[in-house]
Structures are given as structure tokens and as C-alpha cells.
Design an enzyme around this catalytic site. Structure first.
Site, PDB file in Angstrom:
ATOM      1  CG  ASP A   1      40.890  54.445  -7.801  1.00  0.00           C
ATOM      2  OD1 ASP A   1      39.865  53.485  -7.553  1.00  0.00           O
ATOM      3  OD2 ASP A   1      41.389  54.901  -8.648  1.00  0.00           O
TER       4      ASP A   1
ATOM      5  CG  ASN B   1      43.511  63.523 -16.346  1.00  0.00           C
ATOM      6  OD1 ASN B   1      43.358  62.460 -16.205  1.00  0.00           O
ATOM      7  ND2 ASN B   1      43.395  64.654 -15.292  1.00  0.00           N
TER       8      ASN B   1
ATOM      9  CG  HIS C   1      43.040  59.894 -14.380  1.00  0.00           C
ATOM     10  ND1 HIS C   1      42.208  60.697 -14.424  1.00  0.00           N
ATOM     11  CD2 HIS C   1      42.374  58.620 -14.029  1.00  0.00           C
ATOM     12  CE1 HIS C   1      41.025  60.325 -14.215  1.00  0.00           C
ATOM     13  NE2 HIS C   1      41.177  58.950 -13.881  1.00  0.00           N
TER      14      HIS C   1
ATOM     15  CD  GLU D   1      43.466  63.389 -11.541  1.00  0.00           C
ATOM     16  OE1 GLU D   1      43.942  63.276 -12.558  1.00  0.00           O
ATOM     17  OE2 GLU D   1      42.275  63.464 -11.128  1.00  0.00           O
TER      18      GLU D   1
END
Length: 242
Positions: free
Chosen positions: A67, A136, A138, A143
Site C-alpha cells: 500500500d 481491527n 485489516h 479495512e
């Protein structure tokens, strides 16, 4: 799934660095999928050390990163291109023209994503993909969502992700709100996936990801279906669960 339990973050980095370096030794023209953030730093230190010892040659290696922040150039010290240059690329004999990240300066999201998918496809896919695990669930910047993304996408970063990454900026307000990220479909097509998880704060989400329901609401849960998943974690992250 193969599990390596390390004593601490440094030991986990040693194991991960050894695995990635062995991939290069076995296949000098390997395509490595790499990750950024604080988790893999110790792995890159190990890779640099093995290179300096003359054990690994990067001259034929190609890399693709997960990313990049939308809106940041590679010259920006907060960009993932800058991070990779500082932590690895500037310190080994890799040809930087063979190192790829999504183009954070491309304002047209569709173009940036399509171009990056074409690069990965042109390389013939990924031999081994390094991943961290977000609080979370990811992976990359994928996400929690309604579906698993097949290809590179532009994502709106969750507030928890912005908060976690604010330590790399002057504050949460400075963190870009969007990023380009390799799709989960692309990650799952890698020949091997190497998941590195450290710290007690990741224990609960790791257990949920690998032992609970498979759902795009917890993106890392899809990794349970990968044919060659390697988990490297320290004892704080793994506990007695793996």
C-alpha cells in the site's frame, strides 16, 4: 498453517527475515510482497544483516508493496516508499526500478489501481507476501467492509487506523484519509503468505481472525483459506492459542 513462536519482536523479525532471505537464495528472481509499519522493521534489519554478511543477493529480486497513502510522493518522509528506501532498498543491492508501490501521487484512483494491478500481473504474481495485522483485523489497508476486495483499491481509512498511524505524523490530523492498497484477492493468490504479529494488543484480533468466523468485517480472517500460510508471532501475541 505453519506457526513459529518467537520470544519477542526481535526474535520474530529474525525468523521472518530468515524466511524472506531463504526465498531469495532459493529463487534469486523472486517477487517479494512487502509491508510497512513498525512490525516488519526487525525483519528488514535481519535481511540487511544477512546481505551485509554476503549471504543474500538482491540483484534479481523484484518487490511489490501492499500500500501507499494517496497524496504522498515517494520523497515525503511519511510515505511508504520513503520507509522502504530507508529500511531496506537503500541498504541492499536491489535495483530500485524493480521495486514497486502504488503511485500515491496519482489523483485518479481508478488509474492508480488499474496500473498497480497491471504491474503485479506483469511480474507473474507474488512468490511470498509479508503481512502485518491491524488492530481491527485489516491487512494492507483493506479495512473491514461488506466484501473482500479482489484487486487494488482506494480505501477510506478507518479512524482506528488513522489513530494507530498518527505516531508517524505530527498528529492524527496530518494522516491522509485515503490510501491505495493491494486487494485481498491479489494477496490470496501469492504462493505463500507470511503473517507477522507481535504484542499482546494483537492477541485477541489474531485469535478472532484465525479461529473465528470468516468475514470481510474482519479482513484477515480470509487467510484461513490460504494454502500456504506461515504465522510468525511472539509469545505475547500468540499466547497459548497457537
Amino acid at each position: 498453517m505453519i506457526v513459529y513462536k518467537a520470544e519477542n519482536k526481535e526474535d520474530a523479525g529474525r525468523i521472518v527475515g530468515n524466511i524472506l532471505s531463504a526465498q531469495i537464495v532459493t529463487k534469486p528472481e523472486s517477487v517479494l510482497g512487502l509491508a510497512t509499519g513498525s512490525t516488519p522493521e526487525t525483519a528488514y534489519e535481519r535481511m540487511v544483516k544477512l546481505y551485509e554478511q554476503g549471504d543474500v543477493d538482491y540483484s534479481k529480486v523484484k518487490t511489490v508493496n501492499l500500500d501507499e497513502y494517496k497524496g504522498l510522493s515517494g520523497d515525503d518522509s511519511r510515505s511508504y516508499r520513503f520507509f522502504m528506501n530507508e529500511k531496506l532498498f537503500n541498504r541492499v543491492n536491489i535495483d530500485k526500478s524493480n521495486t514497486y508501490l502504488p503511485d500515491g501521487t496519482e489523483s485518479d484512483s481508478e488509474t492508480a489501481c488499474t496500473d498497480y494491478d497491471a504491474i503485479i500481473e506483469g511480474l507473474g504474481g507474488i512468490d511470498i507476501q509479508l503481512l502485518g495485522l491491524g488492530c481491527n483485523g485489516h491487512i494492507g489497508f483493506n479495512e473491514p467492509a461488506e466484501y473482500f476486495s479482489l484487486s487494488t483499491q482506494c480505501v477510506d481509512l478507518a479512524e482506528s487506523t488513522i489513530s494507530a498511524n498518527s505516531r508517524f505524523f505530527s498528529g492524527a490530523d496530518e494522516v491522509p484519509r485515503q490510501a491505495y492498497t493491494m486487494g485481498i484477492g491479489t494477496i490470496m493468490r501469492a504462493e505463500r503468505v507470511l503473517l507477522m504479529v507481535t504484542g499482546e494488543n494483537k492477541r485477541d484480533i489474531l485469535v478472532r481472525a484465525l479461529n473465528g468466523e470468516v468475514t470481510p468485517r474482519l479482513p484477515a480472517s480470509i487467510l484461513r483459506f490460504h494454502k500456504n500460510l506461515i504465522l510468525v508471532g511472539d509469545k505475547d501475541a500468540l499466547g497459548e492459542n497457537f
